[in-house]
Each structure stands twice: as C-alpha cells, then as structure tokens.
Design an enzyme around this catalytic site. Structure first.
Site, PDB file in Angstrom:
ATOM      1  N   ARG A   1     -11.694 -56.179 -41.735  1.00  0.00           N
ATOM      2  CA  ARG A   1     -10.904 -57.327 -41.266  1.00  0.00           C
ATOM      3  C   ARG A   1     -11.763 -58.583 -41.086  1.00  0.00           C
ATOM      4  O   ARG A   1     -11.263 -59.697 -41.198  1.00  0.00           O
ATOM      5  CB  ARG A   1     -10.151 -56.974 -39.985  1.00  0.00           C
ATOM      6  CG  ARG A   1      -9.144 -55.851 -40.208  1.00  0.00           C
ATOM      7  CD  ARG A   1      -8.111 -55.748 -39.117  1.00  0.00           C
ATOM      8  NE  ARG A   1      -7.512 -54.423 -39.102  1.00  0.00           N
ATOM      9  CZ  ARG A   1      -6.591 -53.989 -39.973  1.00  0.00           C
ATOM     10  NH1 ARG A   1      -6.137 -54.781 -40.919  1.00  0.00           N
ATOM     11  NH2 ARG A   1      -6.124 -52.758 -39.897  1.00  0.00           N
TER      12      ARG A   1
ATOM     13  N   ARG B   1      -0.321 -41.038 -39.941  1.00  0.00           N
ATOM     14  CA  ARG B   1       0.536 -40.099 -39.204  1.00  0.00           C
ATOM     15  C   ARG B   1       1.459 -39.316 -40.147  1.00  0.00           C
ATOM     16  O   ARG B   1       1.773 -38.153 -39.881  1.00  0.00           O
ATOM     17  CB  ARG B   1       1.340 -40.863 -38.147  1.00  0.00           C
ATOM     18  CG  ARG B   1       0.446 -41.318 -36.957  1.00  0.00           C
ATOM     19  CD  ARG B   1       1.089 -42.449 -36.195  1.00  0.00           C
ATOM     20  NE  ARG B   1       0.394 -42.829 -34.972  1.00  0.00           N
ATOM     21  CZ  ARG B   1      -0.649 -43.672 -34.909  1.00  0.00           C
ATOM     22  NH1 ARG B   1      -1.161 -44.193 -36.013  1.00  0.00           N
ATOM     23  NH2 ARG B   1      -1.202 -43.980 -33.753  1.00  0.00           N
TER      24      ARG B   1
ATOM     25  N   ARG C   1     -19.173 -45.803 -32.981  1.00  0.00           N
ATOM     26  CA  ARG C   1     -18.011 -46.081 -32.122  1.00  0.00           C
ATOM     27  C   ARG C   1     -17.838 -45.014 -31.028  1.00  0.00           C
ATOM     28  O   ARG C   1     -18.128 -43.842 -31.255  1.00  0.00           O
ATOM     29  CB  ARG C   1     -16.742 -46.199 -32.981  1.00  0.00           C
ATOM     30  CG  ARG C   1     -16.850 -47.379 -33.931  1.00  0.00           C
ATOM     31  CD  ARG C   1     -15.626 -47.550 -34.783  1.00  0.00           C
ATOM     32  NE  ARG C   1     -14.474 -47.962 -34.005  1.00  0.00           N
ATOM     33  CZ  ARG C   1     -13.256 -48.133 -34.527  1.00  0.00           C
ATOM     34  NH1 ARG C   1     -13.054 -47.879 -35.812  1.00  0.00           N
ATOM     35  NH2 ARG C   1     -12.266 -48.530 -33.779  1.00  0.00           N
TER      36      ARG C   1
ATOM     37  N   ASP D   1      -5.452 -55.969 -33.885  1.00  0.00           N
ATOM     38  CA  ASP D   1      -6.221 -56.060 -35.134  1.00  0.00           C
ATOM     39  C   ASP D   1      -6.156 -57.458 -35.749  1.00  0.00           C
ATOM     40  O   ASP D   1      -6.810 -57.714 -36.766  1.00  0.00           O
ATOM     41  CB  ASP D   1      -5.703 -55.031 -36.142  1.00  0.00           C
ATOM     42  CG  ASP D   1      -6.019 -53.605 -35.702  1.00  0.00           C
ATOM     43  OD1 ASP D   1      -6.973 -53.416 -34.927  1.00  0.00           O
ATOM     44  OD2 ASP D   1      -5.304 -52.679 -36.124  1.00  0.00           O
TER      45      ASP D   1
ATOM     46  N   GLN E   1      -4.746 -44.893 -30.108  1.00  0.00           N
ATOM     47  CA  GLN E   1      -5.474 -43.739 -30.651  1.00  0.00           C
ATOM     48  C   GLN E   1      -5.702 -42.690 -29.571  1.00  0.00           C
ATOM     49  O   GLN E   1      -5.545 -41.491 -29.810  1.00  0.00           O
ATOM     50  CB  GLN E   1      -6.807 -44.192 -31.246  1.00  0.00           C
ATOM     51  CG  GLN E   1      -6.631 -45.057 -32.487  1.00  0.00           C
ATOM     52  CD  GLN E   1      -7.931 -45.579 -33.037  1.00  0.00           C
ATOM     53  OE1 GLN E   1      -9.007 -45.317 -32.493  1.00  0.00           O
ATOM     54  NE2 GLN E   1      -7.866 -46.333 -34.120  1.00  0.00           N
TER      55      GLN E   1
ATOM     56  N   GLY F   1     -11.428 -44.976 -37.734  1.00  0.00           N
ATOM     57  CA  GLY F   1     -11.269 -44.609 -36.330  1.00  0.00           C
ATOM     58  C   GLY F   1      -9.985 -43.845 -36.088  1.00  0.00           C
ATOM     59  O   GLY F   1      -9.970 -42.815 -35.402  1.00  0.00           O
TER      60      GLY F   1
HETATM   61  C1  S3P Z   1      -4.334 -47.712 -34.265  1.00  0.00           C
HETATM   62  C2  S3P Z   1      -4.610 -48.115 -32.994  1.00  0.00           C
HETATM   63  C3  S3P Z   1      -5.474 -49.264 -32.671  1.00  0.00           C
HETATM   64  C4  S3P Z   1      -5.737 -50.142 -33.901  1.00  0.00           C
HETATM   65  C5  S3P Z   1      -6.041 -49.322 -35.113  1.00  0.00           C
HETATM   66  C6  S3P Z   1      -4.869 -48.407 -35.440  1.00  0.00           C
HETATM   67  C7  S3P Z   1      -3.439 -46.541 -34.460  1.00  0.00           C
HETATM   68  O1  S3P Z   1      -6.712 -48.783 -32.210  1.00  0.00           O
HETATM   69  O2  S3P Z   1      -6.799 -51.035 -33.645  1.00  0.00           O
HETATM   70  O3  S3P Z   1      -6.277 -50.159 -36.222  1.00  0.00           O
HETATM   71  O4  S3P Z   1      -2.962 -46.336 -35.600  1.00  0.00           O
HETATM   72  O5  S3P Z   1      -3.178 -45.824 -33.490  1.00  0.00           O
HETATM   73  P1  S3P Z   1      -6.987 -48.486 -30.636  1.00  0.00           P
HETATM   74  O6  S3P Z   1      -6.157 -47.344 -30.230  1.00  0.00           O
HETATM   75  O7  S3P Z   1      -8.455 -48.186 -30.559  1.00  0.00           O
HETATM   76  O8  S3P Z   1      -6.627 -49.766 -29.955  1.00  0.00           O
END
Ligand code: S3P
Length: 448
Positions: free
Chosen positions: A403, A33, A129, A327, A176, A101
C-alpha cells in the site's frame, strides 16, 4: 521461508486526465475467508471473483496442505472441497504465508482449533509483525506455541484435543484478532464469546453465519459488540461471489480526485459500512464522489463509485473512524497533500504494525516529495498544498509494503515532478493488475 526477489522500482508522472470505468479485483478479506470457510465446510464451495494475488494464493496453498481440495476453475473461479468443521489434517510441510498478516493470523486460529501441529513462516515483513495479539488468547484456549523469537514467525502451534471456549475482550481494534479467536472457537465445545469494544470489519461473522454457524451479535450499553459463537457446528459449502475490494479501489478513486480533468468509475465495489471510512472522509473533504447502481450481493451492499477531479479541503478525521479505513490512511495522506489546509488523522496506533510501520513510511514519503507533515506517536497531520511549493521528485522507501508503493505512485500522477518508489514487487500481494488498470485509465508509469 520466503526469500525476497530483486526490487522492482517504478516512477509515476503527471500526464493526461484519468478517464474510464474499471473493476478492481475481489476483496482480500472476503477472499481469504472464502477459502478458509470452504476448507472447513462439508461439500464443494464455489467462489467467483476470488482475488488471485500472492496473499490469498498462500492461504489457498495452506488449506490444500491441510487436506482441502482447492482447484482453479477459470479466472477468479475456484472450487474448494471441504473437510467439515474440525476435519483439517496436519500439514506435512511448513505453511508459508509470505507477506500476509490476515492469512497467517486467521489460519493460526483455525489450527488452534485442531489437535495437531503446524509451522508458520513468512517473509521479512511478516516475521517482524507481532503475533502475540493472536497467540495470547489462543494460549488461553489451550494452544501450545513454540517460537525461536517470542511471538514472531517462524513459529509452531499445536492445538489441544479439546480447546477451551473462552470469553475474550479484544484489547486493540483488530478484525484479525477477533477472527482468530472465533475460528479457534469453532473447534471448542460450548460458546466462545468475543467482546469487541470498537467495531471492526465483520466479514468473519457474516460469512460464518452464511456457512451455517450459530453466531449472534449483541450490542451492549457501552456500544461494545458481543459476539457469541457455538462451537463444533456443521458448516455447509456455499456459493460465494466476492465483490471488488474497496481498499484497492481507493487508489484509482484518489487518483481520479487529484489528477485534473479526471472522471473515473470503479464498478462493483464492496460498500460494507465497516470498510467505507475513506469514502466518507473524501466526501467531507469536498470530493465529487457518488455511488451509482447500488445493490445487494451475497448479503453485502455493493455499488459503482464515481469520482471527478475535485478541489479538496483538509479535515479532521475522527479517530473512531479508523477501523473502517485502517488500510486507507496512506492513500488518504496522498489526497490530503493536494487539499487546501491541514488534514488531521488520529487514533493511528495500529498503522505502526502493518506490513510496515505505515505511519513512519507515509511521513518519510511525504517529506521526500516536498509535503510538510507532523508525525505523532499515533497521529499524522498533513499540511495541504502550498502555493509555490514543488511537489514530487522524491524517491520513496516502501519497506515491503504494497500500500505504500501504490499510494506514492498515485502521488506521482498528480505531482509537479515524477515520484519513484523503490520496489513494486509487493503490489502482487493484493493488487497484481494495479499497473495495467491504472494505465488503462491514462496513468503514466516509467520503469525506473
Ligand atoms: C483484515 C484486518 C485488518 C486489515 C487487514 C485485513 C482482515 O487488520 O488491516 O488488511 O481481513 O481481517 P487488523 O486486524 O490487524 O486491523
């Protein structure tokens, strides 16, 4: 598109107690971010403690490809010259997010708020994904999506000239998804509203306010968070200090708890309450875990987490805690393997769509190492250690998941026989210094 390198297997074996003080790299969520918000603010954002790992570096390259100046200034120190909100430029080449992701989904939100096209690619894990969870609300805002396979990478997005500010109730607990809608909302005239029935990590909200956005959070009668963001704000460059990542600290912390004689302190760890579910759970299991030197930094609570080897007891982890430790279930499962009695984890549906199907990967890894467990559709029960059962000796398939690799290496540090993971290459996506830091505490790894 990313191509997989040759796998790098590694074994971990039990040895001396783990002792010492370490600092883990910067928080991954805040690092992504910082680069993104720096890119869409006016002026020069200075970042200290940025996580210099593959996932975050991919985000830095994506911001640079869309016109931001992204410059390294020393270890963990970066400067981002931003273009202002709405000022990103159409990238000439595809944006390659590798395994990430968060980087890809949040950038989809950013691109959705700009009237240009961008193509997103990633590695084999990321390409499997689900992206529909982000693309569906973006489509409601007017974003066009072109994908060869529905809602999977590789895909191309084209943001509309005027994104529609929507009200969106997030159907799954996902920071996310929440963040992608808010980031697209930055480009929309008027108020974008995201309703979050279950609270997830709130770094986007906190940091956007810090960069000057008009964003408010209200809790309704049912306990849902209603996040309202006024679009097209003037965002201003900031100085960001990234605290240590609790999700990385988790590996050294659990190792310290399960390796006899250990005394380990991880300094400077982010203690945002939406991230500390693992620590709460470990304390309930009887962990000797204390927070020292607690302080505030950049609006976040941070502190040094100290653990000493402890006799752990299995617990029932409340499902509503899942977002605050999402996580950390793989490493919790490892702690549970050394506990007395079963540990019950529920509400794990999101684990199925992480870098791997983490629920299945954890269950197979435990079984391969003599640990009994029961895998449900969205639950996992790990039977604690039973007298006479030899733990370890197994080989674990990591499925391109950092992980899974780190969790099972930690298992090997306390098991009766060494544990081998089939590939450690992905550890570089989030925690490149994992091996060195753990060896500094006394951990024994052997190239397999
Ligand atoms: C994250 C949100 C989580 C987490 C990822 C980081 C983020 O994912 O598992 O490692 O920085 O917004 P999800 O939004 O898919 O739960």
């Amino acid at each position: 598109m990313s191509h997989a390198a040759a796998p790098r297997p590694l074994a971990a074996r039990a040895g001396a107690a783990l002792r010492g003080r370490i600092r883990v790299p910067g928080d991954k969520s805040i690092s992504h971010r910082s680069l993104m918000f720096g890119a869409i603010s006016l002026g020069e954002t200075r970042i200290e403690g940025l996580l210099e790992a593959d996932d975050v570096l991919a985000t830095g390259r994506a911001m640079a490809a869309m016109g931001a100046g992204v410059v390294r200034d020393g270890e963990g120190a970066w400067r981002v010259s931003g273009l202002g909100c709405g000022g990103l430029l159409e990238p000439e080449a595809v944006l390659d997010f590798g395994n990430a992701g968060t980087g890809s989904r949040l950038t989809m939100g950013l691109v959705g708020g700009h009237a240009f096209a961008a193509t997103f690619v990633g590695d084999a894990s990321l390409s499997r994904r689900p992206m529909g969870r982000v693309l569906d609300p973006l489509r409601d805002m007017g974003v066009e999506v072109i994908a060869r396979t529905k809602d999977r990478l590789p895909l191309t997005l084209r943001g509309p000239r005027t994104p529609v500010p929507i009200t969106y109730r997030v159907p799954m607990a996902s920071a996310q998804v929440k963040s992608a809608v808010l980031l697209a909302g930055l480009g929309a005239p008027g108020v974008t509203t995201v309703i979050e029935p279950i609270a997830t990590r709130d770094h986007t909200e906190r940091m956007l306010v810090g960069f000057g956005a008009d964003l408010s959070v209200e809790i309704d009668a049912a306990g849902a968070r209603i996040i309202r963001l006024v679009g097209r704000p003037d965002l201003k460059a900031q100085a960001v200090v990234v605290p240590g990542d609790p999700s990385s600290a988790a590996f050294a912390i659990v190792a310290g708890l399960i390796v006899p004689g250990s005394d380990v302190t991880v300094e400077n760890v982010l203690l945002n309450p939406l991230r500390t579910g693992l620590f709460e759970t470990l304390i309930e299991m009887g962990a000797d875990l204390s927070i020292e030197n607690e302080r505030l930094s950049g609006g976040e609570r941070i502190g040094d987490v100290r653990v000493r080897h402890s006799a752990l007891t299995g617990v029932v982890v409340p499902p509503e805690r899942a977002p605050a430790m999402i996580d950390e279930y793989p490493i919790l499962a490892v702690a549970a393997a050394f506990a007395e009695g079963p540990t019950v984890m529920e509400g794990l549906e999101e684990l199925r769509v992480k870098e791997s199907d983490r629920l299945a990967a954890v269950a197979r890894g435990l079984e391969a190492n003599g640990i009994a467990c029961r895998e449900g559709e969205a639950s996992l029960v790990v039977e604690g250690r039973r007298a006479g059962v030899v733990l370890g000796g197994g080989s674990v398939a990591t499925h391109l998941d950092h992980r899974i690799a780190m969790s099972f290496l930690v298992l090997g540090l306390a098991a009766d026989r060494p544990v081998t993971v089939d590939d450690t290459a992905m550890i570089a996506t989030s925690f490149p210094s994992f091996r060195g830091l753990m060896e500094g505490l006394g951990a024994e790894f052997v190239d397999a």
